[in-house]
Design a protein around this motif. Structure first.
Motif, PDB file in Angstrom:
ATOM      1  N   SER A 178       0.838  -1.205   0.000  1.00 21.78           N
ATOM      2  CA  SER A 178       0.000   0.000   0.000  1.00 21.78           C
ATOM      3  C   SER A 178       0.873   1.257   0.000  1.00 21.78           C
ATOM      4  CB  SER A 178      -0.947   0.002   1.197  1.00 21.78           C
ATOM      5  OG  SER A 178      -0.215   0.155   2.400  1.00 21.78           O
ATOM      6  N   GLY A 179       2.040   1.209   0.632  1.00 20.00           N
ATOM      7  CA  GLY A 179       2.956   2.340   0.605  1.00 20.00           C
ATOM      8  C   GLY A 179       3.442   2.624  -0.804  1.00 20.00           C
ATOM      9  N   PHE A 180       3.695   1.564  -1.562  1.00 22.40           N
ATOM     10  CA  PHE A 180       4.124   1.718  -2.950  1.00 22.40           C
ATOM     11  C   PHE A 180       3.016   2.345  -3.789  1.00 22.40           C
ATOM     12  CE2 PHE A 180       4.997  -0.037  -7.252  1.00 22.40           C
ATOM     13  CZ  PHE A 180       6.213   0.605  -7.455  1.00 22.40           C
ATOM     14  N   LYS A 181       1.762   1.930  -3.554  1.00 23.20           N
ATOM     15  CA  LYS A 181       0.624   2.508  -4.271  1.00 23.20           C
ATOM     16  C   LYS A 181       0.499   3.991  -3.960  1.00 23.20           C
ATOM     17  CE  LYS A 181      -2.505  -1.417  -4.783  1.00 23.20           C
ATOM     18  NZ  LYS A 181      -3.798  -1.974  -4.364  1.00 23.20           N
ATOM     19  N   LYS A 182       0.653   4.348  -2.678  1.00 22.05           N
ATOM     20  CA  LYS A 182       0.576   5.758  -2.290  1.00 22.05           C
ATOM     21  C   LYS A 182       1.667   6.559  -2.984  1.00 22.05           C
ATOM     22  CE  LYS A 182      -1.491   5.164   2.267  1.00 22.05           C
ATOM     23  NZ  LYS A 182      -1.256   5.248   3.719  1.00 22.05           N
ATOM     24  N   PHE A 183       2.864   5.976  -3.042  1.00 22.64           N
ATOM     25  CA  PHE A 183       3.978   6.645  -3.713  1.00 22.64           C
ATOM     26  C   PHE A 183       3.675   6.878  -5.191  1.00 22.64           C
ATOM     27  CE2 PHE A 183       7.861   6.039  -6.285  1.00 22.64           C
ATOM     28  CZ  PHE A 183       8.530   7.198  -5.923  1.00 22.64           C
ATOM     29  N   LEU A 184       3.147   5.851  -5.862  1.00 18.29           N
ATOM     30  CA  LEU A 184       2.863   5.957  -7.288  1.00 18.29           C
ATOM     31  C   LEU A 184       1.765   6.956  -7.604  1.00 18.29           C
ATOM     32  CD1 LEU A 184       3.078   2.284  -8.581  1.00 18.29           C
ATOM     33  CD2 LEU A 184       4.689   4.142  -8.959  1.00 18.29           C
ATOM     34  N   PHE A 185       0.761   7.036  -6.753  1.00 19.49           N
ATOM     35  CA  PHE A 185      -0.382   7.883  -7.050  1.00 19.49           C
ATOM     36  C   PHE A 185      -0.335   9.235  -6.350  1.00 19.49           C
ATOM     37  CE2 PHE A 185      -2.030   3.622  -8.041  1.00 19.49           C
ATOM     38  CZ  PHE A 185      -2.288   3.848  -9.376  1.00 19.49           C
ATOM     39  N   ARG A 186       0.774   9.536  -5.724  1.00 20.21           N
ATOM     40  CA  ARG A 186       0.924  10.839  -5.107  1.00 20.21           C
ATOM     41  C   ARG A 186       0.953  11.892  -6.208  1.00 20.21           C
ATOM     42  NH1 ARG A 186       5.481  10.952  -0.710  1.00 20.21           N
ATOM     43  NH2 ARG A 186       6.603  10.241  -2.513  1.00 20.21           N
ATOM     44  N   GLY A 187       0.418  13.064  -5.950  1.00 26.23           N
ATOM     45  CA  GLY A 187       0.303  14.120  -6.954  1.00 26.23           C
ATOM     46  C   GLY A 187       1.613  14.495  -7.609  1.00 26.23           C
ATOM     47  N   ASN A 188       2.677  14.623  -6.846  1.00 28.18           N
ATOM     48  CA  ASN A 188       3.947  15.069  -7.406  1.00 28.18           C
ATOM     49  C   ASN A 188       4.485  14.096  -8.437  1.00 28.18           C
ATOM     50  OD1 ASN A 188       3.722  17.162  -5.656  1.00 28.18           O
ATOM     51  ND2 ASN A 188       5.272  16.443  -4.232  1.00 28.18           N
ATOM     52  N   LEU A 189       4.350  12.810  -8.173  1.00 26.30           N
ATOM     53  CA  LEU A 189       4.871  11.810  -9.093  1.00 26.30           C
ATOM     54  C   LEU A 189       4.099  11.808 -10.410  1.00 26.30           C
ATOM     55  CD1 LEU A 189       6.997   9.623  -9.428  1.00 26.30           C
ATOM     56  CD2 LEU A 189       5.329   7.985  -8.602  1.00 26.30           C
ATOM     57  N   VAL A 190       2.794  11.926 -10.319  1.00 25.93           N
ATOM     58  CA  VAL A 190       1.975  11.970 -11.536  1.00 25.93           C
ATOM     59  C   VAL A 190       2.287  13.232 -12.332  1.00 25.93           C
ATOM     60  CG1 VAL A 190      -0.390  12.104 -12.398  1.00 25.93           C
ATOM     61  CG2 VAL A 190       0.152  10.560 -10.510  1.00 25.93           C
ATOM     62  N   GLU A 191       2.417  14.363 -11.653  1.00 24.18           N
ATOM     63  CA  GLU A 191       2.764  15.610 -12.335  1.00 24.18           C
ATOM     64  C   GLU A 191       4.132  15.511 -12.998  1.00 24.18           C
ATOM     65  OE1 GLU A 191       2.421  18.635  -9.375  1.00 24.18           O
ATOM     66  OE2 GLU A 191       0.246  18.359  -9.209  1.00 24.18           O
ATOM     67  N   LEU A 192       5.077  14.883 -12.307  1.00 20.92           N
ATOM     68  CA  LEU A 192       6.412  14.710 -12.877  1.00 20.92           C
ATOM     69  C   LEU A 192       6.362  13.834 -14.118  1.00 20.92           C
ATOM     70  CD1 LEU A 192       9.467  15.137 -12.710  1.00 20.92           C
ATOM     71  CD2 LEU A 192       9.578  13.142 -11.215  1.00 20.92           C
ATOM     72  N   ALA A 193       5.591  12.758 -14.077  1.00 23.78           N
ATOM     73  CA  ALA A 193       5.466  11.870 -15.236  1.00 23.78           C
ATOM     74  C   ALA A 193       4.864  12.623 -16.420  1.00 23.78           C
ATOM     75  CB  ALA A 193       4.609  10.660 -14.876  1.00 23.78           C
ATOM     76  N   VAL A 194       3.847  13.415 -16.165  1.00 22.24           N
ATOM     77  CA  VAL A 194       3.229  14.207 -17.240  1.00 22.24           C
ATOM     78  C   VAL A 194       4.241  15.203 -17.795  1.00 22.24           C
ATOM     79  CG1 VAL A 194       1.461  15.935 -17.740  1.00 22.24           C
ATOM     80  CG2 VAL A 194       0.874  13.905 -16.411  1.00 22.24           C
ATOM     81  N   ALA A 195       5.006  15.846 -16.913  1.00 15.85           N
ATOM     82  CA  ALA A 195       6.014  16.807 -17.360  1.00 15.85           C
ATOM     83  C   ALA A 195       7.077  16.149 -18.233  1.00 15.85           C
ATOM     84  CB  ALA A 195       6.657  17.481 -16.155  1.00 15.85           C
ATOM     85  N   VAL A 196       7.499  14.942 -17.877  1.00 21.15           N
ATOM     86  CA  VAL A 196       8.505  14.238 -18.672  1.00 21.15           C
ATOM     87  C   VAL A 196       7.954  13.897 -20.054  1.00 21.15           C
ATOM     88  CG1 VAL A 196       9.802  12.072 -18.849  1.00 21.15           C
ATOM     89  CG2 VAL A 196       9.809  13.350 -16.713  1.00 21.15           C
ATOM     90  N   VAL A 197       6.726  13.412 -20.107  1.00 16.07           N
ATOM     91  CA  VAL A 197       6.117  13.050 -21.394  1.00 16.07           C
ATOM     92  C   VAL A 197       5.951  14.299 -22.268  1.00 16.07           C
ATOM     93  CG1 VAL A 197       4.013  12.181 -22.482  1.00 16.07           C
ATOM     94  CG2 VAL A 197       5.001  10.972 -20.529  1.00 16.07           C
ATOM     95  N   VAL A 198       5.443  15.370 -21.682  1.00 19.14           N
ATOM     96  CA  VAL A 198       5.264  16.612 -22.451  1.00 19.14           C
ATOM     97  C   VAL A 198       6.623  17.161 -22.870  1.00 19.14           C
ATOM     98  CG1 VAL A 198       4.478  19.005 -22.291  1.00 19.14           C
ATOM     99  CG2 VAL A 198       3.030  17.170 -21.445  1.00 19.14           C
TER     100      VAL A 198
END
Length: 134
Positions: free
Chosen positions: A2-22
């Motif tokens: 569950s800690g890994f899930k929280k890490f993956l779905f935390r806002g900063n990580l998702v924003e970073l992934a979007v920034a890398v793709v863009v």
């Protein structure tokens, strides 16, 4: 798990992934722009329309420096766009926000501790202060 899930779905990580793709898409766009427009414009001056084919041979080894020239021009364009479209506006915005923030404390002239601006006596060293002195 569950800690890994929280890490993956935390806002900063998702924003970073979007920034890398863009950012990757933007990089491809700039590279294409350099090859389609900047290269031919420079070719009008220098005579070489495709920098990717520029190379020299030394001791039987081919050094394709044209690839580097294309990448360098792309980098300079990206850096310029990022500076003028992101860094400069954010700096100006932060500068305005800092100016809008009024200071609430000042250093005591005797012990250099931070005290409220309107204080007439330092709470740390108990020295009397003149009102309005900073």
């Amino acid at each position: 798990m569950s800690g890994f899930k929280k890490f993956l779905f935390r806002g900063n990580l998702v924003e970073l992934a979007v920034a890398v793709v863009v950012g990757a898409a933007f990089s491809g766009l700039v590279t294409s722009f350099v090859k389609s427009f900047i290269g031919p414009l420079i070719a009008l001056i220098g005579g070489e329309p495709d920098f990717d084919r520029l190379s020299f041979t030394l001791g039987g080894t081919v050094f394709p420096y044209g690839l580097f020239v294309t990448a360098l021009i792309s980098f300079l364009i990206v850096a310029t766009v990022i500076y003028f479209m992101v860094v400069l506006p954010m700096s100006k915005l932060l500068e305005r926000l800092v100016k809008a923030e009024e200071a609430t404390e000042k250093p005591c002239p005797h012990c250099l501790s931070d005290i409220p601006i309107k204080a007439s006596r330092c709470r740390f060293c108990t020295s009397e202060l003149t009102i309005g002195a900073h």
